[in-house]
Design an enzyme around this catalytic site. Structure first.
Site, PDB file in Angstrom:
ATOM      1  N   GLU A 117      -1.235   2.132   1.700  1.00  0.00           N
ATOM      2  CA  GLU A 117      -0.212   2.758   2.545  1.00  0.00           C
ATOM      3  C   GLU A 117       1.070   2.883   1.744  1.00  0.00           C
ATOM      4  O   GLU A 117       1.442   1.959   1.019  1.00  0.00           O
ATOM      5  CB  GLU A 117       0.112   1.924   3.802  1.00  0.00           C
ATOM      6  CG  GLU A 117      -0.839   2.097   4.947  1.00  0.00           C
ATOM      7  CD  GLU A 117      -0.406   1.306   6.183  1.00  0.00           C
ATOM      8  OE1 GLU A 117       0.811   1.130   6.402  1.00  0.00           O
ATOM      9  OE2 GLU A 117      -1.293   0.860   6.925  1.00  0.00           O
ATOM     10  N   ARG A 126      -8.312   7.304   5.444  1.00  0.00           N
ATOM     11  CA  ARG A 126      -8.396   5.905   5.841  1.00  0.00           C
ATOM     12  C   ARG A 126      -8.086   5.833   7.323  1.00  0.00           C
ATOM     13  O   ARG A 126      -6.946   5.956   7.736  1.00  0.00           O
ATOM     14  CB  ARG A 126      -7.371   5.089   5.040  1.00  0.00           C
ATOM     15  CG  ARG A 126      -7.690   3.602   4.983  1.00  0.00           C
ATOM     16  CD  ARG A 126      -6.414   2.813   4.770  1.00  0.00           C
ATOM     17  NE  ARG A 126      -5.983   2.228   6.037  1.00  0.00           N
ATOM     18  CZ  ARG A 126      -4.817   1.627   6.211  1.00  0.00           C
ATOM     19  NH1 ARG A 126      -3.941   1.574   5.246  1.00  0.00           N
ATOM     20  NH2 ARG A 126      -4.512   1.113   7.396  1.00  0.00           N
ATOM     21  N   TYR A 142       5.876  -0.358   0.776  1.00  0.00           N
ATOM     22  CA  TYR A 142       6.888   0.583   1.244  1.00  0.00           C
ATOM     23  C   TYR A 142       8.276   0.317   0.679  1.00  0.00           C
ATOM     24  O   TYR A 142       9.032   1.221   0.402  1.00  0.00           O
ATOM     25  CB  TYR A 142       7.022   0.505   2.770  1.00  0.00           C
ATOM     26  CG  TYR A 142       5.874   1.062   3.574  1.00  0.00           C
ATOM     27  CD1 TYR A 142       5.912   2.371   4.054  1.00  0.00           C
ATOM     28  CD2 TYR A 142       4.775   0.277   3.890  1.00  0.00           C
ATOM     29  CE1 TYR A 142       4.887   2.884   4.826  1.00  0.00           C
ATOM     30  CE2 TYR A 142       3.735   0.780   4.660  1.00  0.00           C
ATOM     31  CZ  TYR A 142       3.787   2.080   5.126  1.00  0.00           C
ATOM     32  OH  TYR A 142       2.764   2.587   5.886  1.00  0.00           O
ATOM     33  N   ASN A 189      -0.442  -2.330   0.942  1.00  0.00           N
ATOM     34  CA  ASN A 189       0.474  -1.421   1.637  1.00  0.00           C
ATOM     35  C   ASN A 189       1.879  -1.724   1.124  1.00  0.00           C
ATOM     36  O   ASN A 189       2.390  -2.816   1.349  1.00  0.00           O
ATOM     37  CB  ASN A 189       0.421  -1.634   3.151  1.00  0.00           C
ATOM     38  CG  ASN A 189      -0.963  -1.356   3.728  1.00  0.00           C
ATOM     39  OD1 ASN A 189      -1.841  -0.817   3.052  1.00  0.00           O
ATOM     40  ND2 ASN A 189      -1.163  -1.717   4.982  1.00  0.00           N
ATOM     41  N   HIS A 223      -6.990  -2.756  13.198  1.00  0.00           N
ATOM     42  CA  HIS A 223      -5.600  -2.399  12.932  1.00  0.00           C
ATOM     43  C   HIS A 223      -4.768  -2.804  14.152  1.00  0.00           C
ATOM     44  O   HIS A 223      -4.403  -1.975  14.988  1.00  0.00           O
ATOM     45  CB  HIS A 223      -5.477  -0.898  12.654  1.00  0.00           C
ATOM     46  CG  HIS A 223      -4.197  -0.514  11.979  1.00  0.00           C
ATOM     47  ND1 HIS A 223      -4.157   0.107  10.751  1.00  0.00           N
ATOM     48  CD2 HIS A 223      -2.910  -0.665  12.357  1.00  0.00           C
ATOM     49  CE1 HIS A 223      -2.895   0.341  10.411  1.00  0.00           C
ATOM     50  NE2 HIS A 223      -2.123  -0.134  11.383  1.00  0.00           N
ATOM     51  N   GLU A 264      -3.141  -5.500   7.342  1.00  0.00           N
ATOM     52  CA  GLU A 264      -1.929  -6.323   7.429  1.00  0.00           C
ATOM     53  C   GLU A 264      -2.086  -7.551   8.320  1.00  0.00           C
ATOM     54  O   GLU A 264      -1.374  -7.731   9.312  1.00  0.00           O
ATOM     55  CB  GLU A 264      -0.748  -5.467   7.894  1.00  0.00           C
ATOM     56  CG  GLU A 264      -0.452  -4.324   6.928  1.00  0.00           C
ATOM     57  CD  GLU A 264       0.750  -3.482   7.309  1.00  0.00           C
ATOM     58  OE1 GLU A 264       1.259  -2.769   6.440  1.00  0.00           O
ATOM     59  OE2 GLU A 264       1.173  -3.529   8.487  1.00  0.00           O
TER      60      GLU A 264
END
Length: 514
Positions: free
Chosen positions: A421, A118, A350, A348, A162, A208
């Site tokens: 992610e 990606r 985390y 994404n 991005h 994002e």
């Protein structure tokens, strides 16, 4: 003569030391590769047939050549040059030089048994002014990268944006605050579909967008560095309105690009298009009703801000009630374009936090974060929510993965999701070769993937997983003081050394010989 002998001895010492360091690093590498690492019972066979495993990165973080080969400046290129904005005033001018080392990096992906990469395309490398004249050297680079991936059996997943808006558009009409950005982004996307779409079958519009709107326009810690005075160190901006305007234009830009793709390219190219959304899981601090409401407000203002319009054609009711007239409206034609404008959603994921109701009256001065009206907590009855990685925001909370993915399934109709992610960082100054023995990262990936699989076993429609990141690289505000890579990069020589986590993936992803 005496000086000459001393110099000779010094050179000899340095040479022997260099040999020793090289040998010790090679030994460390070889020792790690030989170890059988605990995959916790995970393997390719644990996941459905066709499930994609990849790594992820972004253009400004890895490419280098930021002001060369015809690339125009993005808003990040000027931001990094302001002293104090980035740790040690680092920039992405060279970064890890994937522009020249892409074959080596693609070869690494192949050797580590990954299926996909990606990557992001730098808008200003294709259109230095955001529109108009094409930089064909930039086009040639992405053609080389894509072709190199296909030669090695790595599937390209191309992300169009991005964080790196062309500076020319920021200066011309305020970038994401101007509605002209919708057409300009769609034109740029159209060019990429036409140019690369014969080989790229997986497209993402934005990475994002919530971070882009919140950090760029609410607290202003990211470019274009706009905010109201109480919320950050900005010279201009309005935290009460601009984050919502920027987000609205991001949603419309995504929808218009998806419409172009579906109408002009998808029938022939047979690809798919989506968007990448960050999602921190928000857990109520207590079982009380007020804390449950606080956690739900946080989820609505976070992932709901973008996903709700894409699925249901409107902003979450919570946001409509709290933000009121400051929240832009979708016209009837907008709703038609925005609703269901995706083939998949990238998430994404985390970390997780506890949320509580602060029981405070609304502040006089408001902004996007103030609109949530919540308190953040990182421990419950003195028990931390998880071990903290190097980044202050990143706690290791594997169960948050299960809850986040399950929430998307239950609240948004179980869309096709790729976990786009996931990863953790170490400090940039971790010593070599100790950096190669990243056992905590192995534990992180193993525990999070187990929770992802548990969510899938319970019915979540997840079809891919991307580790962040293949390489240590330029980590935005942290510069090179943070390392997310499963491959260590010596930032002086740019030599790559796979860490234990890289070999963990290699073993976990081994294909059984039939």
């Amino acid at each position: 003569m005496k000086t000459f002998v001393v110099l000779l001895l010094l050179l000899l010492t340095l040479f022997i030391t260099a040999l020793h360091v090289s040998a010790s690093s090679d030994d460390a590498w070889s020792n790690i590769e030989k170890q059988r690492l605990d995959t916790g019972g995970l393997s390719r066979d644990s996941f459905p047939e066709g499930f994609v495993f990849g790594t992820a990165a972004s253009a400004y973080q890895v490419e280098g050549m930021a002001s060369k080969e015809g690339r125009g400046p993005s808003i990040w290129d000027v931001f990094v040059k302001v002293p104090g904005n980035i740790v040690k005033n680092a920039t992405g001018e060279v970064s890890v030089d994937q522009y020249h080392r892409y074959k080596e990096d693609v070869d690494l992906m192949h050797k580590l048994n990954f299926d996909a990469y990606r990557f992001s395309i730098s808008w200003s490398r294709i259109f230095p002014n955001g529109k108009g004249k094409v930089n064909w050297k930039g086009v040639a680079y992405y053609n080389r990268l894509i072709n190199s991936m296909l030669e090695k059996g790595i599937t390209p997943y191309a992300n169009l944006y991005h964080y790196d808006l062309p500076l020319a558009l920021q200066e011309k009409y305020g970038g994401l605050l101007g509605d002209q950005v919708v057409k300009d982004f769609a034109d740029y996307a159209d060019f990429c579909f036409k140019t690369f779409g014969d080989r790229v079958k997986n497209w993402m519009t934005f990475n994002e967008p919530r971070v882009v709107a919140a950090l760029g326009f609410d607290n202003g810690i990211n470019p274009p560095n706009r905010c109201s005075k109480p919320f950050g160190n900005c010279t201009a901006g309005n935290s009460a309105t601009e984050p919502y305007i920027a987000a609205h234009n991001l949603i419309l830009s995504h929808a218009e690009a998806a419409k172009r793709y579906r109408e002009k390219y998808q029938p022939k190219q047979k690809g798919r298009i989506g968007i990448l959304l960050d999602f921190v899981w928000y857990e109520p601090l207590t079982r009380g009703k007020a804390d449950n409401y606080a956690a739900q407000r946080a989820r609505d203002f976070h992932v709901g801000w973008f996903l709700h319009p894409l699925v249901y054609g409107e902003y979450p009711r919570t946001m409509q009630e709290i933000v009121g007239e400051r929240l832009p409206k979708f016209s009837k034609s907008d709703v038609k374009t925005v609703k269901n404008s995706f083939d998949f959603i990238g998430i994404n994921q985390y970390t997780s936090y506890y949320m509580y109701d602060p029981h405070q009256p609304k502040p006089n001065v408001t902004g996007y974060q103030q609109d949530w009206n919540v308190g953040f907590a990182y421990e419950r009855t003195k028990d931390p929510i998880g071990r903290r990685a190097y980044s202050q925001w990143l706690y290791e909370v594997p169960w948050g993965m299960y809850k986040a993915v399950t929430y998307i399934k239950e609240r948004y109709g179980n869309p096709n999701v790729i976990l786009a992610e996931n990863g953790m960082d170490d400090p940039g100054n971790v010593t070599f070769p100790d950096a190669l023995y990243d056992r905590e990262r192995v534990n992180y990936y193993r525990s999070y993937l187990k929770e992802l699989k548990r969510a899938m076993d319970d019915g979540a429609n997840v079809t891919g997983y991307f580790a962040w990141s293949l390489l240590d690289n330029f980590e935005w505000l942290l510069g090179y003081s943070s390392r997310f890579g499963i491959v260590y990069v010596d930032f002086k020589t740019l030599k790559r050394y796979p860490k234990m986590s890289a070999y963990w993936f290699k073993q976990m992803l081994e294909r059984k010989k039939h």
